[in-house]
Write a protein that holds these residues in place. Structure first.
Motif, mmCIF file in Angstrom:
data_model
loop_
_atom_site.group_PDB
_atom_site.id
_atom_site.type_symbol
_atom_site.label_atom_id
_atom_site.label_comp_id
_atom_site.label_asym_id
_atom_site.label_seq_id
_atom_site.Cartn_x
_atom_site.Cartn_y
_atom_site.Cartn_z
ATOM 1 N N UNK B 31 0.873 -1.182 0.000
ATOM 2 C CA UNK B 31 0.000 0.000 0.000
ATOM 3 C C UNK B 31 0.911 1.234 0.000
ATOM 4 N N UNK B 32 0.692 2.149 -0.961
ATOM 5 C CA UNK B 32 1.511 3.373 -1.025
ATOM 6 C C UNK B 32 0.651 4.576 -0.711
ATOM 7 N N UNK B 33 1.025 5.359 0.294
ATOM 8 C CA UNK B 33 0.330 6.632 0.520
ATOM 9 C C UNK B 33 0.624 7.588 -0.635
ATOM 10 N N UNK B 34 -0.206 8.645 -0.803
ATOM 11 C CA UNK B 34 0.043 9.592 -1.897
ATOM 12 C C UNK B 34 1.453 10.173 -1.782
ATOM 13 N N UNK B 35 2.125 10.322 -2.916
ATOM 14 C CA UNK B 35 3.436 10.972 -2.924
ATOM 15 C C UNK B 35 4.586 10.052 -2.586
ATOM 16 N N UNK B 36 4.320 8.766 -2.416
ATOM 17 C CA UNK B 36 5.434 7.867 -2.063
ATOM 18 C C UNK B 36 6.218 7.447 -3.304
ATOM 19 N N UNK B 37 7.534 7.464 -3.178
ATOM 20 C CA UNK B 37 8.378 6.951 -4.254
ATOM 21 C C UNK B 37 8.391 5.434 -4.219
ATOM 22 N N UNK B 38 8.012 4.814 -5.333
ATOM 23 C CA UNK B 38 8.162 3.360 -5.418
ATOM 24 C C UNK B 38 9.541 3.037 -5.948
ATOM 25 N N UNK B 39 9.983 3.889 -6.880
ATOM 26 C CA UNK B 39 11.323 3.697 -7.420
ATOM 27 C C UNK B 39 11.902 5.066 -7.672
ATOM 28 N N UNK B 40 12.952 5.417 -6.955
ATOM 29 C CA UNK B 40 13.500 6.761 -7.084
ATOM 30 C C UNK B 40 15.010 6.721 -7.269
ATOM 31 N N UNK B 57 2.489 7.707 -11.092
ATOM 32 C CA UNK B 57 3.108 8.511 -12.144
ATOM 33 C C UNK B 57 4.451 7.883 -12.517
ATOM 34 N N UNK B 58 4.653 7.676 -13.828
ATOM 35 C CA UNK B 58 5.931 7.152 -14.316
ATOM 36 C C UNK B 58 6.647 8.292 -15.030
ATOM 37 N N UNK B 59 7.859 8.612 -14.598
ATOM 38 C CA UNK B 59 8.540 9.775 -15.163
ATOM 39 C C UNK B 59 10.020 9.506 -15.349
ATOM 40 N N UNK B 60 10.654 10.326 -16.175
ATOM 41 C CA UNK B 60 12.097 10.227 -16.290
ATOM 42 C C UNK B 60 12.724 11.505 -15.751
ATOM 43 N N UNK B 80 6.832 -2.438 -16.903
ATOM 44 C CA UNK B 80 7.958 -3.339 -17.153
ATOM 45 C C UNK B 80 9.283 -2.717 -16.751
ATOM 46 N N UNK B 81 9.348 -1.364 -16.806
ATOM 47 C CA UNK B 81 10.658 -0.714 -16.742
ATOM 48 C C UNK B 81 11.156 -0.528 -15.317
ATOM 49 N N UNK B 82 10.277 -0.806 -14.347
ATOM 50 C CA UNK B 82 10.711 -0.785 -12.955
ATOM 51 C C UNK B 82 11.539 -2.038 -12.651
ATOM 52 N N UNK B 83 11.651 -2.925 -13.641
ATOM 53 C CA UNK B 83 12.501 -4.117 -13.480
ATOM 54 C C UNK B 83 13.474 -4.172 -14.637
ATOM 55 N N UNK B 84 14.098 -3.025 -14.936
ATOM 56 C CA UNK B 84 14.935 -2.969 -16.136
ATOM 57 C C UNK B 84 16.089 -3.982 -16.067
ATOM 58 N N UNK B 85 16.502 -4.358 -14.862
ATOM 59 C CA UNK B 85 17.581 -5.346 -14.735
ATOM 60 C C UNK B 85 17.187 -6.681 -15.353
ATOM 61 N N UNK B 86 15.881 -6.944 -15.430
ATOM 62 C CA UNK B 86 15.421 -8.232 -15.949
ATOM 63 C C UNK B 86 15.050 -8.150 -17.431
ATOM 64 N N UNK B 87 15.142 -6.953 -18.019
ATOM 65 C CA UNK B 87 14.750 -6.782 -19.417
ATOM 66 C C UNK B 87 15.999 -6.504 -20.252
ATOM 67 N N UNK B 88 16.284 -7.364 -21.219
ATOM 68 C CA UNK B 88 17.429 -7.113 -22.098
ATOM 69 C C UNK B 88 17.198 -5.821 -22.872
ATOM 70 N N UNK B 93 16.092 4.583 -17.444
ATOM 71 C CA UNK B 93 15.495 4.389 -16.134
ATOM 72 C C UNK B 93 14.280 5.265 -15.972
ATOM 73 N N UNK B 94 13.239 4.695 -15.434
ATOM 74 C CA UNK B 94 12.063 5.491 -15.115
ATOM 75 C C UNK B 94 11.868 5.446 -13.608
ATOM 76 N N UNK B 95 11.224 6.501 -13.089
ATOM 77 C CA UNK B 95 10.932 6.578 -11.666
ATOM 78 C C UNK B 95 9.425 6.421 -11.489
ATOM 79 N N UNK B 96 9.008 5.921 -10.336
ATOM 80 C CA UNK B 96 7.587 5.727 -10.063
ATOM 81 C C UNK B 96 7.222 6.398 -8.753
ATOM 82 N N UNK B 97 6.111 7.122 -8.763
ATOM 83 C CA UNK B 97 5.652 7.780 -7.545
ATOM 84 C C UNK B 97 4.118 7.730 -7.518
ATOM 85 N N UNK B 98 3.552 7.390 -6.370
ATOM 86 C CA UNK B 98 2.083 7.333 -6.276
ATOM 87 C C UNK B 98 1.514 8.748 -6.234
#
Lengths: 221, 221
Positions: B31-40, B57-60, B80-88, B93-98
């Motif tokens: 569960x992510x509260x508003x404004x939380x970084x999932x991937x920063x 929100x997905x942003x660069x 998909x891009x939040x797991x770029x290590x697993x994608x050839x 890099x993209x960042x994710x924030x709720x």
């Protein structure tokens, strides 16, 4: 034909003999003189294009006709978007034009799609190719958003000079603008500025690079 | 968990029971509260993210820290891009924030990659998802290159007003600039211009839309 497909498509060796023959029968080779449009209409489902030899420019156009170069295909590269009719969820159009005499192989959209839907190696290859193009586009987006246009122009001039192995670049200011996705007037103004700083010498339809070191330095800013 | 995966992943029904259980065991809910970084952070191989409920929100970001919104994930969407290590071949890099309270499911990168490499339905789904994201990015590229910034700002304000079902948008000028990929000063100047034309009313940290019709009209230019 089997030979070209085998060299350019990493999944080819994993296909059954029947699949190999089907793909080969659905492919044909075309020689394009420099400047030829391979795909210039949005409704043209040309097919999947493999460049055997030469250089193809892949670009997008705006509604107003402004162009920007997305990437170039060289020996062995394949383009998926020239067959957008066969790709689910591709809602954009790219145009293809040869920059030098090129030999390309065109695979009919239906047959490739059939393989992509039935063969894991083909689906995996397609995923990797899509990822690679997406990386190219994201790099370009970063350039467009975050680099100054004079720096991008300097970078383009140095790149073109390397490709041609010459300091004399025979591209019009319109063509340079079309690579960068900007208006001709903007490029004209910048080139005049470069000329006044001794970086280039302008002649009709050509740009001569005078101070490559300074252009390289500018391209990194 | 099985339920969420079944609802959000069209290929799930085609997996074997063993594969279903493996995927489920490799997934966890957050569960992510508003404004939380999932991937920063760029080196964070978070995993594949599915939004069960909410908005992400997905942003660069550029080297200088400037942001641009690429797209948003809402109910059922997957990134998909939040797991770029697993994608050839994913070299960005993209960042994710709720943006609001969100419930997301995170699938461990290794297990999804394994399935993608061994299951045709998973590989096909991944191809379609990549194509769809590529279409989003190409649309954005076209906007960035060919639309005036005042038109993109008007479009953003109307979109935000629709999302919130309110004429009062509580976003700072910095946040608006981060959506559009431009500098705060540019947005400030434009908003003042909009205010002087009676389109909006500015207060600290909020923009009130006064003439939505005119903003809609401007967003189409």
């Amino acid at each position: 034909m089997l030979n070209v497909l085998e060299n350019c498509l990493p999944f080819f060796k994993d296909l059954t003999n029947e699949e190999k023959n089907k793909l080969s029968a659905a492919s044909h080779s075309v020689i394009c003189p420099p400047g030829q449009n391979l795909r210039s209409r949005k409704d043209d489902c040309l097919g999947f294009v493999i460049v055997k030899k030469g250089r193809i420019r892949v670009y997008m156009t705006s509604n107003e006709g402004r162009e920007i170069t997305l990437y170039r295909l060289i020996d062995g590269d394949m383009c998926l978007f020239s067959a957008s009719c066969a790709m689910s969820n591709i809602q954009f159009d790219v145009m293809l034009k040869s920059e030098e005499e090129s030999e390309v192989v065109i695979i009919s959209p239906g047959v490739y799609k059939e393989l992509m839907d039935s063969s894991l190696p083909v689906a995996k290859y397609t995923t990797e190719l899509l990822s690679s193009r997406l990386s190219d586009i994201m790099w370009l987006m970063d350039q467009v958003l975050n680099k100054r246009l004079d720096s991008r122009l300097a970078s383009l001039l140095v790149e073109e000079s390397n490709l041609r192995e010459s300091n004399l670049i025979s591209l019009t200011q319109e063509q340079l603008a079309n690579h960068l996705g900007t208006a001709r007037e903007v490029v004209t103004r910048m080139l005049k500025n470069f000329q006044s700083e001794g970086l280039v010498q302008l002649k009709r339809g050509t740009v001569e690079l005078i101070n490559i070191k300074a252009l390289q330095h500018l391209s990194l800013q």
